[in-house]
Write a protein that holds these residues in place. Structure first.
Motif, PDB file in Angstrom:
ATOM      1  N   ARG A 122      23.326  44.507  43.032  1.00 13.42           N
ATOM      2  CA  ARG A 122      23.596  45.410  41.910  1.00 13.42           C
ATOM      3  C   ARG A 122      22.320  46.155  41.486  1.00 13.42           C
ATOM      4  O   ARG A 122      22.354  47.351  41.229  1.00 13.42           O
ATOM      5  CB  ARG A 122      24.158  44.603  40.734  1.00 13.42           C
ATOM      6  N   LYS A 147      35.096  40.602  52.698  1.00  9.44           N
ATOM      7  CA  LYS A 147      34.204  39.692  51.989  1.00  9.44           C
ATOM      8  C   LYS A 147      33.415  40.409  50.893  1.00  9.44           C
ATOM      9  O   LYS A 147      33.294  39.899  49.782  1.00  9.44           O
ATOM     10  CB  LYS A 147      33.241  39.067  52.992  1.00  9.44           C
ATOM     11  N   TRP A 148      32.895  41.576  51.169  1.00 13.71           N
ATOM     12  CA  TRP A 148      31.942  42.206  50.252  1.00 13.71           C
ATOM     13  C   TRP A 148      32.442  43.470  49.573  1.00 13.71           C
ATOM     14  O   TRP A 148      31.904  43.876  48.548  1.00 13.71           O
ATOM     15  CB  TRP A 148      30.658  42.581  50.995  1.00 13.71           C
ATOM     16  N   PHE A 172      38.567  44.202  46.552  1.00 12.56           N
ATOM     17  CA  PHE A 172      39.410  43.192  45.921  1.00 12.56           C
ATOM     18  C   PHE A 172      40.834  43.568  46.295  1.00 12.56           C
ATOM     19  O   PHE A 172      41.386  44.539  45.778  1.00 12.56           O
ATOM     20  CB  PHE A 172      39.207  43.188  44.410  1.00 12.56           C
ATOM     21  N   SER A 196      43.861  42.453  45.805  1.00 10.81           N
ATOM     22  CA  SER A 196      45.006  42.507  44.905  1.00 10.81           C
ATOM     23  C   SER A 196      44.780  43.478  43.754  1.00 10.81           C
ATOM     24  O   SER A 196      45.699  43.791  43.015  1.00 10.81           O
ATOM     25  CB  SER A 196      45.345  41.114  44.377  1.00 10.81           C
ATOM     26  N   TYR A 253      32.588  48.524  36.714  1.00 12.12           N
ATOM     27  CA  TYR A 253      32.925  47.372  35.877  1.00 12.12           C
ATOM     28  C   TYR A 253      31.736  46.462  35.612  1.00 12.12           C
ATOM     29  O   TYR A 253      31.830  45.501  34.864  1.00 12.12           O
ATOM     30  CB  TYR A 253      34.073  46.578  36.502  1.00 12.12           C
ATOM     31  N   ALA A 254      30.615  46.750  36.266  1.00 14.96           N
ATOM     32  CA  ALA A 254      29.416  45.952  36.005  1.00 14.96           C
ATOM     33  C   ALA A 254      28.466  46.784  35.151  1.00 14.96           C
ATOM     34  O   ALA A 254      28.574  48.008  35.088  1.00 14.96           O
ATOM     35  CB  ALA A 254      28.752  45.575  37.319  1.00 14.96           C
ATOM     36  N   SER A 257      30.937  44.232  28.110  1.00 15.94           N
ATOM     37  CA  SER A 257      32.010  43.378  28.606  1.00 15.94           C
ATOM     38  C   SER A 257      33.337  43.703  27.946  1.00 15.94           C
ATOM     39  O   SER A 257      34.388  43.580  28.538  1.00 15.94           O
ATOM     40  CB  SER A 257      31.681  41.910  28.337  1.00 15.94           C
ATOM     41  N   GLY A 262      34.166  46.612  26.576  1.00 14.49           N
ATOM     42  CA  GLY A 262      34.634  47.979  26.796  1.00 14.49           C
ATOM     43  C   GLY A 262      35.600  47.962  27.962  1.00 14.49           C
ATOM     44  O   GLY A 262      35.848  46.926  28.558  1.00 14.49           O
ATOM     45  N   TYR A 263      36.146  49.113  28.290  1.00 13.16           N
ATOM     46  CA  TYR A 263      37.107  49.119  29.381  1.00 13.16           C
ATOM     47  C   TYR A 263      37.102  50.448  30.117  1.00 13.16           C
ATOM     48  O   TYR A 263      37.254  51.502  29.513  1.00 13.16           O
ATOM     49  CB  TYR A 263      38.508  48.848  28.837  1.00 13.16           C
ATOM     50  N   THR A 303      45.760  35.019  42.700  1.00 12.99           N
ATOM     51  CA  THR A 303      45.356  36.383  42.981  1.00 12.99           C
ATOM     52  C   THR A 303      46.519  37.341  43.176  1.00 12.99           C
ATOM     53  O   THR A 303      46.319  38.523  43.244  1.00 12.99           O
ATOM     54  CB  THR A 303      44.484  36.428  44.248  1.00 12.99           C
ATOM     55  N   ASN A 349      36.450  45.258  30.584  1.00 15.97           N
ATOM     56  CA  ASN A 349      35.660  45.159  31.812  1.00 15.97           C
ATOM     57  C   ASN A 349      35.473  43.702  32.198  1.00 15.97           C
ATOM     58  O   ASN A 349      35.512  43.334  33.367  1.00 15.97           O
ATOM     59  CB  ASN A 349      34.281  45.798  31.609  1.00 15.97           C
ATOM     60  N   PHE A 350      35.264  42.865  31.167  1.00 19.78           N
ATOM     61  CA  PHE A 350      35.071  41.445  31.454  1.00 19.78           C
ATOM     62  C   PHE A 350      36.316  40.860  32.118  1.00 19.78           C
ATOM     63  O   PHE A 350      36.209  40.046  33.038  1.00 19.78           O
ATOM     64  CB  PHE A 350      34.744  40.683  30.163  1.00 19.78           C
ATOM     65  N   PHE A 382      38.388  42.410  34.059  1.00 18.13           N
ATOM     66  CA  PHE A 382      38.396  42.784  35.480  1.00 18.13           C
ATOM     67  C   PHE A 382      37.449  41.886  36.263  1.00 18.13           C
ATOM     68  O   PHE A 382      37.752  41.460  37.373  1.00 18.13           O
ATOM     69  CB  PHE A 382      38.006  44.250  35.670  1.00 18.13           C
ATOM     70  N   ARG A 383      36.298  41.568  35.640  1.00 18.03           N
ATOM     71  CA  ARG A 383      35.350  40.681  36.332  1.00 18.03           C
ATOM     72  C   ARG A 383      35.944  39.294  36.515  1.00 18.03           C
ATOM     73  O   ARG A 383      35.684  38.636  37.527  1.00 18.03           O
ATOM     74  CB  ARG A 383      34.043  40.605  35.535  1.00 18.03           C
ATOM     75  N   ALA A 405      38.336  39.625  39.377  1.00 20.84           N
ATOM     76  CA  ALA A 405      37.566  39.873  40.603  1.00 20.84           C
ATOM     77  C   ALA A 405      36.900  38.586  41.072  1.00 20.84           C
ATOM     78  O   ALA A 405      36.896  38.266  42.263  1.00 20.84           O
ATOM     79  CB  ALA A 405      36.522  40.954  40.348  1.00 20.84           C
ATOM     80  N   GLU A 423      39.377  36.387  42.731  1.00 22.83           N
ATOM     81  CA  GLU A 423      39.810  36.808  44.055  1.00 22.83           C
ATOM     82  C   GLU A 423      38.691  36.717  45.078  1.00 22.83           C
ATOM     83  O   GLU A 423      38.906  36.253  46.192  1.00 22.83           O
ATOM     84  CB  GLU A 423      40.330  38.245  44.010  1.00 22.83           C
ATOM     85  N   SER A 424      37.520  37.177  44.746  1.00 25.30           N
ATOM     86  CA  SER A 424      36.439  37.192  45.724  1.00 25.30           C
ATOM     87  C   SER A 424      35.089  37.039  45.025  1.00 25.30           C
ATOM     88  O   SER A 424      34.487  38.017  44.609  1.00 25.30           O
ATOM     89  CB  SER A 424      36.463  38.497  46.528  1.00 25.30           C
ATOM     90  N   MET A 430      32.299  36.467  46.318  1.00 19.28           N
ATOM     91  CA  MET A 430      31.242  37.146  47.067  1.00 19.28           C
ATOM     92  C   MET A 430      31.179  38.621  46.700  1.00 19.28           C
ATOM     93  O   MET A 430      30.118  39.165  46.400  1.00 19.28           O
ATOM     94  CB  MET A 430      31.498  37.016  48.576  1.00 19.28           C
ATOM     95  N   ALA A 431      32.348  39.287  46.722  1.00 21.36           N
ATOM     96  CA  ALA A 431      32.364  40.704  46.370  1.00 21.36           C
ATOM     97  C   ALA A 431      31.929  40.878  44.912  1.00 21.36           C
ATOM     98  O   ALA A 431      31.240  41.836  44.573  1.00 21.36           O
ATOM     99  CB  ALA A 431      33.746  41.301  46.612  1.00 21.36           C
ATOM    100  N   SER A 432      32.301  39.936  44.043  1.00 23.53           N
ATOM    101  CA  SER A 432      31.901  40.023  42.641  1.00 23.53           C
ATOM    102  C   SER A 432      30.387  39.957  42.508  1.00 23.53           C
ATOM    103  O   SER A 432      29.785  40.667  41.703  1.00 23.53           O
ATOM    104  CB  SER A 432      32.521  38.885  41.835  1.00 23.53           C
ATOM    105  N   LEU A 433      29.795  39.097  43.295  1.00 25.33           N
ATOM    106  CA  LEU A 433      28.337  38.986  43.301  1.00 25.33           C
ATOM    107  C   LEU A 433      27.728  40.317  43.719  1.00 25.33           C
ATOM    108  O   LEU A 433      26.796  40.831  43.112  1.00 25.33           O
ATOM    109  CB  LEU A 433      27.942  37.894  44.306  1.00 25.33           C
ATOM    110  N   PHE A 441      28.966  43.332  43.496  1.00 26.21           N
ATOM    111  CA  PHE A 441      29.097  44.409  42.523  1.00 26.21           C
ATOM    112  C   PHE A 441      28.383  44.098  41.208  1.00 26.21           C
ATOM    113  O   PHE A 441      28.429  44.899  40.283  1.00 26.21           O
ATOM    114  CB  PHE A 441      30.579  44.707  42.259  1.00 26.21           C
ATOM    115  N   GLY A 442      27.766  42.910  41.118  1.00 25.36           N
ATOM    116  CA  GLY A 442      27.018  42.599  39.914  1.00 25.36           C
ATOM    117  C   GLY A 442      27.886  42.115  38.772  1.00 25.36           C
ATOM    118  O   GLY A 442      27.580  42.357  37.610  1.00 25.36           O
ATOM    119  N   TYR A 443      28.982  41.426  39.098  1.00 25.30           N
ATOM    120  CA  TYR A 443      29.861  40.916  38.037  1.00 25.30           C
ATOM    121  C   TYR A 443      29.423  39.537  37.546  1.00 25.30           C
ATOM    122  O   TYR A 443      30.142  38.921  36.769  1.00 25.30           O
ATOM    123  CB  TYR A 443      31.308  40.803  38.534  1.00 25.30           C
TER     124      TYR A 443
END
Lengths: 513, 340
Positions: A339, A355-356, A359, A361, A373-374, A378, A380-381, B8, B213-214, B216-217, B220, B223-224, B226-229, B231-233
């Motif tokens: 990030r 994997k990376w 998402f 679903s 979203y990052a 938190s 906010g939306y 998920t 936003n939280f 969604f994190r 996320a 579900e994943s 790794m992907a969350s990591l 994207f900085g979630y």
């Protein structure tokens, strides 16, 4: 004159007017295919043309809704893959069906028919051992699959099919992960097998391979067979059969032939100095690699799968720890997470999309907005259904030809190729200094690849430094200003594209110098 | 992949409604097989659940408690943490509330009740936090640890009922002061407060998960990771916070049981509501908007089951059998779409 009359006998494998419908989609619509003993038969077509559906029917994974599949002229119902194997049809999938932690011998014995509780005699075991040795695997009872190089695993997959008596071999995109030498080797093996009287069907996107190695070509488009003939037609005819869209073909041909025009090289943006990566198993995966990429320049990283390119790309994206220095616009980012690198202006399409990158679903829109979203409040939306957001997402999807343009749909409902386009679209949109692309065109048809290439050209014009990882030699020469050849974790060759040749690069990929 | 599938891939709203109808219907059929004539006893089922103010109050209270324990399962589940510890977190909350009420003692007041609620939520969150810590720090499987911690929570509660403030006759603590309560609403007593808490948690859970936003994190991360990591979630932080929030909801359920229902720490205070909450969360396919739907279904089964048992003179255990049947049916009717 057709092959039928030449050979005067029934095709080894024939599909006649085969139809398969999924919901509203006619994936195969009266498709016919004849494969004869002793030929290498290429099946080509754009993404979604119905090739995979057809092959899955031929290998017993799907049953046709209408039409007949015959073997040596005798109609045959293939109820499941076991039926197909028993009838001598074997398939090598893109994702190999082996157990990495098992030995070659055990993997082979798993394919011996007879159910879960069969008793293996020591004789069967010895036969299998001998068979594998004859196939050129020296220690099949001690070597683990995971210790083989990717092309060896593929060779093993083919041997496995031969062991259970396959006469008809179907290979789905067999060269996607291979280097040029390995591709040559594969096709010479396939030619040998054809000479022994076996039938080989290869599904591929790579037109050069079709032109070079196939005795017979079938082109599919929109779920139908549009062309099937003995020799490969000239390139333009082949392309119009595949796409039927003359205008786009010319654009794509130009892109392929005209070299990376109008280079406007700027300052060094990405400076990688002596980076090394140790894998989780303790092996050195990247060994002291250094290079720089300037604004507006494309560095093509090329190598045979498994020579450290994946680790190199992941470590640049911040997904894999490394030692050494990575500088982006003069700022040391080597210790930053993914990030933080994003915030420093680095974007990445990774090699392992599931994997990376996505998402599954979540909606298409949420996936395109994933970076948003990052780093925001938190509570906010970022509303993925908001009007302006939807418009923005639609623009990106349209630009990268993601079909359908449906931002609210779950991403998992898109085909793999369309997911890939959406991911590339996300990373390509917005200001950035560096764009990392790992196999961005893998699984995409010529048209999809052309869109991405076009986009990268415009990125270049805006002064983005691009690192493009590919296993495809031709692609590397089309996209790269500078080529970095990886072999066994080291930079085997770092060279300007204009001062080298395909032969030199191919040799470096195999560690020949 | 059964559980992660559920986490998920929430299915569509209509499908969920159909499943509720099916599960309730099939459960009634099982009750019929157990010797309860569901046709002739329907009037008593109705009277026993919604048909008169007294039973309505009971059903609504149970519904509120199940809404809270369902939220305790749902929020961590969405973050990929299979929290089977709602039961223990509820008991921890109930114990915390009791300790506050009895320590501050007579005469008690609304303010003490408020402190009870806050402490119960903190206790539930911390109890969940133990499993969370074990998971994040040592990789301990949360399915096992949350489940085992339920038994530990019961033992801790037993210490208070048997040793610290034992009641002379029943296996429970002495009662908390009458004044330690919320203002009463006539014959509904303090039930409206239970409902109010449930509605607030329902709204907050929906808003948090679907409109921030939280949220969604959270999804996320579930579900994943790794992907969350990538994207900085901050997946670890996200997951830990989700588990704390879930534990707090279960702790609140414990406070509701103490203040509204039992007025003392009873040994079997949880009545399996922690587990029923998991079933309710699965029934609604982890969609926070539908929390009350899952809660009402199970509240009616457990309250109505007891009534039916009394009327038909069969063992009250049938309501537990009914709940178990529901859970099995839920798992069996779970949508298989997209499981590849």
């Amino acid at each position: 004159m057709t092959t039928d009359s030449l050979m005067g006998r029934a095709p080894a494998l024939q599909a006649s007017d085969v139809t398969k419908v999924f919901g509203d989609l006619r994936a195969n619509d009266s498709v016919s295919l004849s494969v004869f003993a002793g030929e290498v038969h290429a099946v080509v077509g754009e993404n979604g043309a119905g090739k995979t559906t057809l092959m899955r029917m031929l290998s017993g994974e799907l049953q046709p809704d209408a039409g007949v599949i015959s073997l040596d002229g005798v109609p045959k119902t293939l109820r499941n893959p076991q039926d197909a194997v028993a009838s001598g049809i074997g398939m090598v999938h893109q994702h190999y069906s082996v157990i990495p932690d098992f030995t070659l011998l055990d993997n082979l014995l798993l394919t011996v028919p007879g159910g879960s509780f069969r008793w293996l005699t020591s004789r069967q075991r010895r036969d299998a051992l001998d068979f594998l040795r004859e196939e050129g695997f020296p220690n099949p009872d001690r070597t683990l699959i995971k210790d083989l190089a990717v092309d060896e695993v593929q060779r093993f997959e083919i041997s496995k099919l031969l062991y259970v008596g396959a006469q008809i071999l179907i290979l789905d995109e067999p060269t996607a992960v291979l280097g040029p030498i390995e591709i040559e080797r594969l096709y010479s093996r396939l030619a040998d097998l054809a000479n022994e009287g076996k039938s080989i069907v290869v599904i591929t996107h790579k037109l050069r391979e079709v032109e070079r190695y196939a005795q017979r070509v079938t082109v599919m488009r929109g779920g139908r067979t549009v062309l099937s003939q003995d020799s490969c037609p000239p390139r333009p005819a082949l392309l119009s059969a595949m796409f039927g869209d003359e205008a786009r073909i010319h654009a794509e041909e130009e892109l392929e032939t005209v070299s990376a025009a109008a280079e406007r090289l700027g300052d060094v943006v990405l400076d990688v100095s002596g980076i090394s990566v140790i894998g989780s198993d303790g092996r050195v995966r990247v060994d002291d690699v250094s290079f720089t990429v300037r604004a507006g320049q494309v560095l093509a990283v090329i190598g045979v799968e498994g020579n450290g390119q994946s680790y190199l790309m992941d470590s640049l994206a911040g997904l894999q720890p490394c030692t050494g220095a990575v500088t982006l616009n003069g700022k040391d980012i080597a210790q930053l997470g993914p990030r933080a690198r994003y915030e420093s202006g680095l974007r990445a399409v990774t090699e392992d999309r599931l994997k990376w990158d996505v998402f599954r679903s979540a909606s298409v829109s949420e996936n395109v907005l994933a970076h948003e979203y990052a780093g925001r409040g938190s509570l906010g939306y970022v509303n993925p259904r908001g009007k302006t957001v939807i418009e923005l997402v639609k623009d990106i999807l349209t630009k990268f030809d993601v079909r359908p343009v449906a931002p609210k749909m779950a991403l998992s409902k898109l085909s793999g190729g369309n997911q890939q386009r959406a991911v590339v679209g996300r990373e390509s949109t917005g200001p950035k200094s560096v764009l990392l692309l790992s196999h961005p065109t893998r699984g995409l048809d010529v048209m999809g690849s052309a869109i991405i290439l076009e986009d990268v050209r415009s990125q270049q014009a805006q002064g983005t430094a691009v690192v493009w990882n590919t296993a495809d030699l031709e692609e590397a020469f089309v996209v790269g200003d500078v080529l970095l050849v990886m072999f066994q974790g080291r930079a085997a060759l770092l060279v300007d594209r204009r001062s080298t040749s395909h032969e030199v690069v191919a040799a470096a990929m195999s560690g020949a110098n | 992949m059964a559980v992660s599938d559920l986490m998920t891939r929430p299915s569509r709203g209509l499908t969920v409604v159909l499943r509720v109808v099916f599960v309730v219907g099939a459960t009634l059929f099982v009750l019929f097989l157990l010797g309860i004539n569901i046709f002739t006893s329907f009037p008593s089922f109705w009277r026993g659940t919604l048909g008169n103010p007294y039973s309505l109050a009971i059903t609504l209270t149970v519904m509120a408690v199940i809404t809270l324990t369902a939220a305790a399962a749902l929020i961590p589940f969405r973050a990929g943490f299979v929290n089977l510890g709602g039961e223990g977190q509820l008991v921890a909350g109930a114990t915390g509330a009791t300790v506050v009420a009895l320590t501050i003692g007579e005469p008690g007041s609304v303010w003490v009740a408020i402190v009870c609620v806050v402490v119960a939520m903190v206790a539930g969150a911390l109890w969940a936090g133990i499993a969370s810590f074990l998971y994040e720090r040592f990789g301990a499987n949360e399915v096992i640890s949350t489940l085992m911690l339920n038994f530990v929570a019961f033992t801790v509660a037993e210490y208070f009922t048997s040793t610290v403030w034992p009641d002379k006759v029943a296996p429970q603590t002495i009662s908390i002061p009458d004044a330690t309560n919320f203002p009463l609403f006539g014959k509904f007593g303090s039930t409206p407060w239970a409902v109010l808490f449930a509605v607030i948690v329902w709204g907050l859970a929906w808003w948090l998960i679907q409109r921030t936003n939280f949220g969604f994190r959270i999804k996320a991360t579930g579900e994943s990771p790794m992907a969350s990591l990538r994207f900085g979630y901050a997946p670890v932080r996200t997951r830990v916070i989700s588990v704390f929030l879930g534990g707090a909801a279960a702790g609140l359920a414990g406070a509701v049981l103490i203040l509204v229902v039992n007025r003392a720490l009873v040994l079997d205070i949880s009545q399996s509501y922690g587990y029923v909450g998991i079933a309710a969360a699965l029934l609604i396919a982890l969609r926070p908007a539908l929390l009350p739907l899952g809660a009402i279904a199970f509240a009616m089964i457990s309250v109505g089951g007891n009534t039916l048992a009394a009327v038909s003179k069969v063992s009250p255990t049938v309501s537990l059998v009914a709940v178990s049947v529901c859970v099995l049916l839920l798992l069996a009717t779970r949508s298989r779409r997209g499981s590849s």
